[in-house]
Scaffold this motif. Sequence first.
Motif, PDB file in Angstrom:
ATOM      1  N   GLY A  10      13.759   8.835 -15.481  1.00 22.51           N
ATOM      2  CA  GLY A  10      12.404   8.875 -16.009  1.00 22.51           C
ATOM      3  C   GLY A  10      11.414   8.224 -15.057  1.00 22.51           C
ATOM      4  N   PRO A  11      10.182   8.033 -15.510  1.00 24.49           N
ATOM      5  CA  PRO A  11       9.124   7.572 -14.627  1.00 24.49           C
ATOM      6  C   PRO A  11       9.142   6.069 -14.340  1.00 24.49           C
ATOM      7  CG  PRO A  11       8.264   7.889 -16.827  1.00 24.49           C
ATOM      8  CD  PRO A  11       9.691   8.361 -16.844  1.00 24.49           C
ATOM      9  N   ALA A  12       8.673   5.739 -13.144  1.00 24.39           N
ATOM     10  CA  ALA A  12       8.365   4.354 -12.803  1.00 24.39           C
ATOM     11  C   ALA A  12       6.952   4.097 -13.292  1.00 24.39           C
ATOM     12  CB  ALA A  12       8.444   4.142 -11.293  1.00 24.39           C
ATOM     13  N   ALA A  13       6.736   3.018 -14.032  1.00 24.78           N
ATOM     14  CA  ALA A  13       5.391   2.709 -14.519  1.00 24.78           C
ATOM     15  C   ALA A  13       4.419   2.622 -13.350  1.00 24.78           C
ATOM     16  CB  ALA A  13       5.396   1.408 -15.313  1.00 24.78           C
ATOM     17  N   VAL A  14       4.852   1.943 -12.274  1.00 27.94           N
ATOM     18  CA  VAL A  14       4.053   1.829 -11.062  1.00 27.94           C
ATOM     19  C   VAL A  14       4.982   2.040  -9.871  1.00 27.94           C
ATOM     20  CG1 VAL A  14       2.577   0.325  -9.653  1.00 27.94           C
ATOM     21  CG2 VAL A  14       2.493   0.164 -12.152  1.00 27.94           C
ATOM     22  N   LEU A  15       4.576   2.911  -8.957  1.00 29.37           N
ATOM     23  CA  LEU A  15       5.309   3.121  -7.722  1.00 29.37           C
ATOM     24  C   LEU A  15       4.390   2.752  -6.563  1.00 29.37           C
ATOM     25  CD1 LEU A  15       7.836   4.311  -6.207  1.00 29.37           C
ATOM     26  CD2 LEU A  15       6.475   6.401  -6.007  1.00 29.37           C
ATOM     27  N   VAL A  16       4.917   1.931  -5.654  1.00 28.02           N
ATOM     28  CA  VAL A  16       4.156   1.552  -4.467  1.00 28.02           C
ATOM     29  C   VAL A  16       4.945   1.992  -3.245  1.00 28.02           C
ATOM     30  CG1 VAL A  16       3.037  -0.319  -3.212  1.00 28.02           C
ATOM     31  CG2 VAL A  16       3.301  -0.492  -5.686  1.00 28.02           C
ATOM     32  N   ARG A  17       4.323   2.784  -2.404  1.00 30.06           N
ATOM     33  CA  ARG A  17       4.948   3.230  -1.164  1.00 30.06           C
ATOM     34  C   ARG A  17       4.519   2.269  -0.058  1.00 30.06           C
ATOM     35  NH1 ARG A  17       6.802   8.553  -1.888  1.00 30.06           N
ATOM     36  NH2 ARG A  17       6.069   9.454  -3.838  1.00 30.06           N
ATOM     37  N   VAL A  18       5.478   1.520   0.490  1.00 34.10           N
ATOM     38  CA  VAL A  18       5.153   0.533   1.520  1.00 34.10           C
ATOM     39  C   VAL A  18       5.713   0.971   2.866  1.00 34.10           C
ATOM     40  CG1 VAL A  18       4.979  -1.366  -0.118  1.00 34.10           C
ATOM     41  CG2 VAL A  18       7.150  -0.910   0.971  1.00 34.10           C
ATOM     42  N   ARG A  19       4.902   0.759   3.908  1.00 32.24           N
ATOM     43  CA  ARG A  19       5.293   1.153   5.255  1.00 32.24           C
ATOM     44  C   ARG A  19       5.276  -0.028   6.229  1.00 32.24           C
ATOM     45  NH1 ARG A  19       5.557   6.415   6.208  1.00 32.24           N
ATOM     46  NH2 ARG A  19       5.162   6.144   8.425  1.00 32.24           N
ATOM     47  N   ALA A  20       4.758  -1.167   5.776  1.00 30.61           N
ATOM     48  CA  ALA A  20       4.612  -2.309   6.676  1.00 30.61           C
ATOM     49  C   ALA A  20       4.830  -3.611   5.912  1.00 30.61           C
ATOM     50  CB  ALA A  20       3.217  -2.315   7.305  1.00 30.61           C
ATOM     51  N   GLU A  21       5.147  -4.647   6.656  1.00 26.98           N
ATOM     52  CA  GLU A  21       5.333  -5.967   6.038  1.00 26.98           C
ATOM     53  C   GLU A  21       4.080  -6.409   5.295  1.00 26.98           C
ATOM     54  OE1 GLU A  21       7.147  -9.123   8.336  1.00 26.98           O
ATOM     55  OE2 GLU A  21       8.253  -7.637   9.502  1.00 26.98           O
ATOM     56  N   ALA A  58       1.215  -7.747   0.120  1.00 29.50           N
ATOM     57  CA  ALA A  58       0.246  -7.405  -0.920  1.00 29.50           C
ATOM     58  C   ALA A  58       0.934  -7.218  -2.268  1.00 29.50           C
ATOM     59  CB  ALA A  58      -0.526  -6.141  -0.527  1.00 29.50           C
ATOM     60  N   VAL A  59       2.107  -6.607  -2.250  1.00 27.80           N
ATOM     61  CA  VAL A  59       2.878  -6.432  -3.488  1.00 27.80           C
ATOM     62  C   VAL A  59       3.258  -7.801  -4.051  1.00 27.80           C
ATOM     63  CG1 VAL A  59       5.029  -5.574  -4.493  1.00 27.80           C
ATOM     64  CG2 VAL A  59       3.737  -4.142  -2.903  1.00 27.80           C
ATOM     65  N   ALA A  60       3.748  -8.684  -3.197  1.00 26.08           N
ATOM     66  CA  ALA A  60       4.156 -10.021  -3.649  1.00 26.08           C
ATOM     67  C   ALA A  60       2.978 -10.777  -4.261  1.00 26.08           C
ATOM     68  CB  ALA A  60       4.749 -10.808  -2.480  1.00 26.08           C
ATOM     69  N   ARG A  61       1.802 -10.642  -3.681  1.00 26.68           N
ATOM     70  CA  ARG A  61       0.616 -11.329  -4.226  1.00 26.68           C
ATOM     71  C   ARG A  61       0.204 -10.753  -5.571  1.00 26.68           C
ATOM     72  NH1 ARG A  61      -0.885 -11.108   1.195  1.00 26.68           N
ATOM     73  NH2 ARG A  61      -2.134  -9.242   0.843  1.00 26.68           N
ATOM     74  N   ALA A  62       0.397  -9.452  -5.765  1.00 24.07           N
ATOM     75  CA  ALA A  62      -0.052  -8.791  -6.989  1.00 24.07           C
ATOM     76  C   ALA A  62       0.898  -8.981  -8.170  1.00 24.07           C
ATOM     77  CB  ALA A  62      -0.249  -7.299  -6.738  1.00 24.07           C
ATOM     78  N   LEU A  63       2.177  -9.188  -7.886  1.00 24.89           N
ATOM     79  CA  LEU A  63       3.160  -9.324  -8.970  1.00 24.89           C
ATOM     80  C   LEU A  63       2.950 -10.604  -9.758  1.00 24.89           C
ATOM     81  CD1 LEU A  63       6.437  -8.127  -7.237  1.00 24.89           C
ATOM     82  CD2 LEU A  63       5.144  -6.945  -9.017  1.00 24.89           C
ATOM     83  N   THR A  64       3.302 -10.550 -11.019  1.00 23.57           N
ATOM     84  CA  THR A  64       3.256 -11.739 -11.873  1.00 23.57           C
ATOM     85  C   THR A  64       4.629 -11.952 -12.489  1.00 23.57           C
ATOM     86  OG1 THR A  64       2.509 -10.403 -13.749  1.00 23.57           O
ATOM     87  CG2 THR A  64       0.799 -11.466 -12.437  1.00 23.57           C
ATOM     88  N   PRO A  65       4.955 -13.204 -12.809  1.00 29.94           N
ATOM     89  CA  PRO A  65       6.252 -13.465 -13.443  1.00 29.94           C
ATOM     90  C   PRO A  65       6.403 -12.634 -14.716  1.00 29.94           C
ATOM     91  CG  PRO A  65       5.203 -15.517 -12.799  1.00 29.94           C
ATOM     92  CD  PRO A  65       4.187 -14.424 -12.601  1.00 29.94           C
ATOM     93  N   GLY A  66       7.589 -12.095 -14.885  1.00 29.09           N
ATOM     94  CA  GLY A  66       7.879 -11.310 -16.076  1.00 29.09           C
ATOM     95  C   GLY A  66       7.716  -9.813 -15.899  1.00 29.09           C
ATOM     96  N   VAL A  67       7.038  -9.379 -14.830  1.00 29.94           N
ATOM     97  CA  VAL A  67       6.903  -7.942 -14.577  1.00 29.94           C
ATOM     98  C   VAL A  67       8.129  -7.499 -13.789  1.00 29.94           C
ATOM     99  CG1 VAL A  67       5.587  -6.165 -13.356  1.00 29.94           C
ATOM    100  CG2 VAL A  67       4.397  -7.928 -14.629  1.00 29.94           C
ATOM    101  N   PRO A  68       8.903  -6.560 -14.323  1.00 32.39           N
ATOM    102  CA  PRO A  68      10.101  -6.102 -13.614  1.00 32.39           C
ATOM    103  C   PRO A  68       9.747  -5.493 -12.252  1.00 32.39           C
ATOM    104  CG  PRO A  68      10.096  -5.309 -15.874  1.00 32.39           C
ATOM    105  CD  PRO A  68       8.741  -5.893 -15.613  1.00 32.39           C
ATOM    106  N   PHE A  69      10.636  -5.716 -11.295  1.00 30.60           N
ATOM    107  CA  PHE A  69      10.420  -5.281  -9.925  1.00 30.60           C
ATOM    108  C   PHE A  69      11.715  -4.649  -9.410  1.00 30.60           C
ATOM    109  CE2 PHE A  69      11.202  -6.439  -5.481  1.00 30.60           C
ATOM    110  CZ  PHE A  69      10.140  -5.812  -4.864  1.00 30.60           C
ATOM    111  N   VAL A 124       9.113  -0.388  -5.675  1.00 28.16           N
ATOM    112  CA  VAL A 124       8.616  -0.367  -4.307  1.00 28.16           C
ATOM    113  C   VAL A 124       9.515   0.560  -3.502  1.00 28.16           C
ATOM    114  CG1 VAL A 124       8.243  -1.736  -2.236  1.00 28.16           C
ATOM    115  CG2 VAL A 124       7.629  -2.672  -4.458  1.00 28.16           C
ATOM    116  N   LEU A 125       8.915   1.588  -2.932  1.00 31.39           N
ATOM    117  CA  LEU A 125       9.651   2.565  -2.133  1.00 31.39           C
ATOM    118  C   LEU A 125       9.395   2.270  -0.658  1.00 31.39           C
ATOM    119  CD1 LEU A 125      11.378   5.159  -2.126  1.00 31.39           C
ATOM    120  CD2 LEU A 125       9.225   6.438  -2.093  1.00 31.39           C
ATOM    121  N   LEU A 126      10.464   1.939   0.065  1.00 26.70           N
ATOM    122  CA  LEU A 126      10.350   1.650   1.490  1.00 26.70           C
ATOM    123  C   LEU A 126      10.226   2.950   2.269  1.00 26.70           C
ATOM    124  CD1 LEU A 126      13.086  -1.110   1.806  1.00 26.70           C
ATOM    125  CD2 LEU A 126      10.639  -1.399   1.386  1.00 26.70           C
TER     126      LEU A 126
END
Length: 105
Positions: free
Chosen positions: A35-46, A51-62, A83-85
Motif C-alpha cells: 500500500g501507500p507510503a504516507a510520505v515519500l522523500v526521494r533523496v540524492r545527497a547527504e 533535511a529529512v532528519a531536521r523535519a522528523l519528529t519523535p514518534g513519526v515512523p521512518f 526515504v528512497l535513496l
Amino acid sequence: MTEIDDVAARLTAALGPAVERDVPFASLTTYGLGGPAAVLVRVRAESDLEAVARALTPGVPFLCVGRGSNLLVADEGFDGVAVLLEGPLAEIAFDPDRSAVTAGG
C-alpha cells in the motif's frame, strides 16, 4: 493538521518536488506489492538526508528504502516517512582487487 502532515509540510518546504504523498510501495519494490507510503522523500545527497532528519519528529515512523528488494509492505501501507535513496546514495561498487564494496547509502 496531523503530525505526519506537519512533517510533510516541513519536508516539502525544504525539498520541494522530492516529497510525495500516498505513493504506492508496489511501484518501489521488486515484489510489486504494498500500500501507500504516507510520505515519500526521494533523496540524492547527504544534504537531503540532513533535511529529512531536521523535519522528523519523535514518534513519526521512518523507513529507509534502498532498491526495494526483499521489502514487503502491507496493503494498508506505511503511515510514516519513507526515504528512497537515489543517485549516488543508491550506488554500489565492487572492487575485487581490493576485496572492497562501497555503498552510497
